[in-house]
Design an enzyme around this catalytic site. Sequence first.
Site, PDB file in Angstrom:
ATOM      1  N   CYS A 222       0.809  -1.225   0.000  1.00  0.00           N
ATOM      2  CA  CYS A 222       0.000   0.000   0.000  1.00  0.00           C
ATOM      3  C   CYS A 222       0.840   1.272   0.000  1.00  0.00           C
ATOM      4  O   CYS A 222       0.356   2.331  -0.401  1.00  0.00           O
ATOM      5  CB  CYS A 222      -0.951  -0.002   1.193  1.00  0.00           C
TER       6      CYS A 222
ATOM      7  N   HIS B 232      -3.534   7.089   1.663  1.00  0.00           N
ATOM      8  CA  HIS B 232      -3.879   5.739   1.226  1.00  0.00           C
ATOM      9  C   HIS B 232      -5.288   5.437   1.709  1.00  0.00           C
ATOM     10  O   HIS B 232      -5.621   5.655   2.882  1.00  0.00           O
ATOM     11  CB  HIS B 232      -2.886   4.734   1.808  1.00  0.00           C
TER      12      HIS B 232
ATOM     13  N   ASN C 170     -10.024  -0.415  -0.800  1.00  0.00           N
ATOM     14  CA  ASN C 170      -8.563  -0.365  -0.670  1.00  0.00           C
ATOM     15  C   ASN C 170      -7.940  -0.966  -1.926  1.00  0.00           C
ATOM     16  O   ASN C 170      -8.003  -2.173  -2.143  1.00  0.00           O
ATOM     17  CB  ASN C 170      -8.138  -1.147   0.574  1.00  0.00           C
TER      18      ASN C 170
END
Length: 325
Positions: A114, A252, A282
């Site tokens: 990520c 993020h 996500n």
Amino acid sequence: MSVRSVIRGSGSALPRRAVSNAEMTTMVDTTDEWIVERTGIRNRYIAGEGETTSTLATEAARKALEAAGVDASRIDLIVLATATPDQTFPATATIVQHNLGCNGGIAFDVAAVCSGFLYALATADSMIRSGMARCALVIGAETMSRLLDWEDRTTCVLFGDGAGAVVLEAVDVDETDPKAPGILATRLHADGAHNELLYVDGGPSTTGTVGKLRMKGREVFRHAVTNLANVLKEVLETTGHDAEEIDWVVPHQANFRILDATARKLDLPADKVIVTVDHHANTSAASVPLAYDTAVRDGRIKPGDLVMFEAMGGGFTWGASLARV
């Protein structure tokens, strides 16, 4: 005068298939209320037949080039962040390079999950400042759905697929001008002591399989809020800016609770935080550039704005970057 890496344009791409929470309830034992309350996610996009990390990355790259007004032939560096490459090798970046017809320059992947886009951005920025490149594509692209255990309701509802890209160009600027564009500073960190909290249980040199994503969500949340708040402060101290000067934070997009808790810890107004997790879920390394491109195209982020990018991922890896766009 000195050289800075300036963001010239951005682009993004999503798979054709959108999957709502309502559809997720037909696949696993969950509810829309449970997902929204704990994550803020309402929708995600899932790659289908013919859609891969490289196809999404290529589409995002083409849109970024168009937005920047830059021909692909000028690209001499591609850094692609992904945890879901098309193949173990060659690097997915080389596939994108070929798709764009800009062969001959530098092209490689980085893997920081990520945080990958920030690691890629820092790498490209360093190579531009050193003179190794003049015009770069920095891409975050993922097909996380292909790493998910679709029987694990605690993880499969959290992730989606997509890609985002920016064009970085070397520009001579006056460093004494507070409004001069470009990446001002980036700080990156990692701590492998916590890799068992977020990982994939397979790989070429261990199981010989792709593996599935495993996560201990509560522990990840605790580390994320602390680490992200600290690295944002570190970047602000490095640049001499105050949090109040930031026009936008592009984080993020892991979980709305993490976004909210981090903003509160830094006393940042919620309306300065770009949130797309509700629509995209996500998307790992794709989430920061995807959120950035969304906010540029809807008019929130404008030329001259001071933008803070931040992310944390498995490893743990984390980082932040401040740029005048």
